[in-house]
Design a protein around this motif. Structure first.
Motif, PDB file in Angstrom:
ATOM      1  N   GLY A 117       8.198  99.507 103.579  1.00 57.98           N
ATOM      2  CA  GLY A 117       9.387 100.092 102.970  1.00 57.98           C
ATOM      3  C   GLY A 117      10.634  99.922 103.792  1.00 57.98           C
ATOM      4  O   GLY A 117      11.707 100.325 103.374  1.00 57.98           O
ATOM      5  N   GLN A 303       3.289  98.232  95.228  1.00 57.29           N
ATOM      6  CA  GLN A 303       3.028  98.620  96.620  1.00 57.29           C
ATOM      7  C   GLN A 303       1.784  99.499  96.666  1.00 57.29           C
ATOM      8  O   GLN A 303       1.781 100.639  96.188  1.00 57.29           O
ATOM      9  N   THR A 339       7.930  95.067  98.459  1.00 56.29           N
ATOM     10  CA  THR A 339       8.711  95.608  99.562  1.00 56.29           C
ATOM     11  C   THR A 339      10.117  95.030  99.545  1.00 56.29           C
ATOM     12  O   THR A 339      10.382  94.007  98.909  1.00 56.29           O
ATOM     13  N   THR A 344      11.729  99.887  95.565  1.00 58.14           N
ATOM     14  CA  THR A 344      11.110 100.650  96.652  1.00 58.14           C
ATOM     15  C   THR A 344      11.497 102.131  96.656  1.00 58.14           C
ATOM     16  O   THR A 344      10.626 102.995  96.831  1.00 58.14           O
TER      17      THR A 344
END
Length: 410
Positions: A117, A303, A339, A344
């Motif tokens: 992140g 993610q 990412t 994000t």
């Protein structure tokens, strides 16, 4: 019964059947083959056009790299808003926030790894192991590296701290207006080029989807919001400002009893960031293939370390399924290392995925796109096959969103 007595009756029955059959066949309804059911998603996908997509990217490049905090950035936002309104997406809005000095962009080793992140520019982050030859990646900070005098002059004024804006518009759902999918890309760029791929390609994709869904003959059960982020290149600051200001407003009817939901509940966020260049890994000598590789595909990433990983993975596979059915030229691949992009900030709050030309961590971060943040990120750098890869990403997101949001033709 005597066979001779039964025979005339049998002939009469056969004559009646023959007459009835002839009358039925003469019917204007039955004489024609049954009409095929129209697939509204396929109709929408066919409204995407390669030349229109290219023209929108070209229009964005007139503002150079659209660096945040500059007059060219503000002019690009005005132009984007005007285009959205011309498509019929007239309920445009702007989110305002303040941003200070830009971070220092530094060249980093291709495989530098930091926490998941992280948004520090120039680092390959978020998992995914590179293979084969890799190159250093970074940000060009030298305006004189741009040989085109017009582009160099356009990009010379620096970013100034202060207020920032980003624009969005919404297709209001007819059945569940208080729920929505977010389709997004960032409109700012860096590197003293034209930011044609990073991220003119994603911005144009989102604008083209806004155009198609804004057609008056299309309605959706759930809402769809088309957002063009600012300040991505400084650390996802525009997307973070949106989450900070609007997350708590989700699904709240305002004013009460009005049937209006200024911030519908987030059902999913689909981000687009660099859509054009999939020429394979660098060769051993650092050179790149000049043509799109035969294995080029649309990378869909979620993610796996996020709080909504299961729902995000489900969204990713919904996009993959739509690609298999509706994309014309390039397949899709699903990965788990999303990412360094504007989905994000959403990933722990809602299902969130990103679409790219390559895997962000293992490929883009390892030199698979030599135009990334460089003066060579120009419209003229890319071929029709490169643009076609971006169009297939548009087909993928449009078809998946149409199915998820319940699109129908009036």
């Amino acid at each position: 019964m005597n066979d001779r007595l039964a025979q005339p009756k049998t002939k009469r029955v056969l004559r009646i059947i023959s007459v009835v059959t002839a009358l039925l066949l003469a019917s204007p309804v039955l004489a024609q083959p049954a009409a095929r059911t129209v697939d509204p998603v396929r109709v929408l996908v066919k409204r995407l056009d390669l030349e229109r997509y290219k023209a929108t990217i070209k229009g964005l490049t007139q503002f150079g790299d659209r660096r945040q905090g500059t007059a060219r950035n503000r002019a690009a936002i005005d132009w984007i808003e005007g285009q959205l309104k011309s498509y019929g997406c007239t309920n445009t809005e702007r989110l305002t926030y303040t941003f200070g000095d830009e971070p220092v962009h530094r060249v980093a080793p291709a495989r530098a790894v930091v926490d998941i992140g992280s948004d520090e520019p120039g680092l390959s982050v978020g998992g995914g192991r590179s293979r084969g030859a890799t190159l250093q990646t970074g940000v060009n900070s030298n305006p004189n590296a741009q040989p085109d005098a017009r582009v160099r002059a356009l990009n010379t004024p620096p970013a100034i701290p202060g207020p920032r804006e980003e624009v969005y518009c919404t297709k209001i759902g007819t059945g569940h207006p208080g729920e929505m999918y977010i389709i997004s890309a960032h409109m700012d760029g860096i590197g003293f080029g034209e930011a044609a791929n990073d991220d003119g390609s994603g911005t144009a994709l989102v604008m083209e989807l806004a155009r198609v869904f804004s057609s008056p003959d299309i309605q959706t059960d759930r809402s769809i919001r088309f957002i063009l982020w600012n300040n991505e290149e400084t650390g996802l600051n525009g997307a973070k400002a949106y989450v900070d200001q609007r997350a708590a407003l989700q699904g709240k009817e305002s004013p009460a009893g009005s049937g209006r939901y200024p911030e519908p509940k987030w059902l999913g966020v689909i981000q687009h960031d660099m859509m054009l260049f999939d020429h394979g890994m660098p060769r051993a000598d650092g050179s790149m293939s000049p043509v799109q590789r035969p294995e080029a595909d649309v990378n869909i990433e979620f993610q796996s370390a996020s709080k909504r990983a299961a729902q995000s993975q489900e969204l990713a596979w919904a996009l993959h399924a739509a690609n298999e059915r509706y994309a014309t030229d390039y397949p899709a691949a699903v990965g788990r290392h999303m990412t360094n992009t504007d989905s994000t900030p959403f990933m722990d709050l809602a299902p969130a995925v990103s679409l790219r030309e390559n895997d962000r961590g293992a490929q883009v971060g390892s030199g698979w796109d030599p135009q990334w943040h460089q003066p060579t990120d120009l419209y003229t750098t890319y071929s029709d096959k490169d643009f076609l890869l971006g169009l297939n990403a548009a087909q993928t997101t449009l078809s998946a969103t149409a199915r998820l949001a319940g699109a129908t033709l009036r």
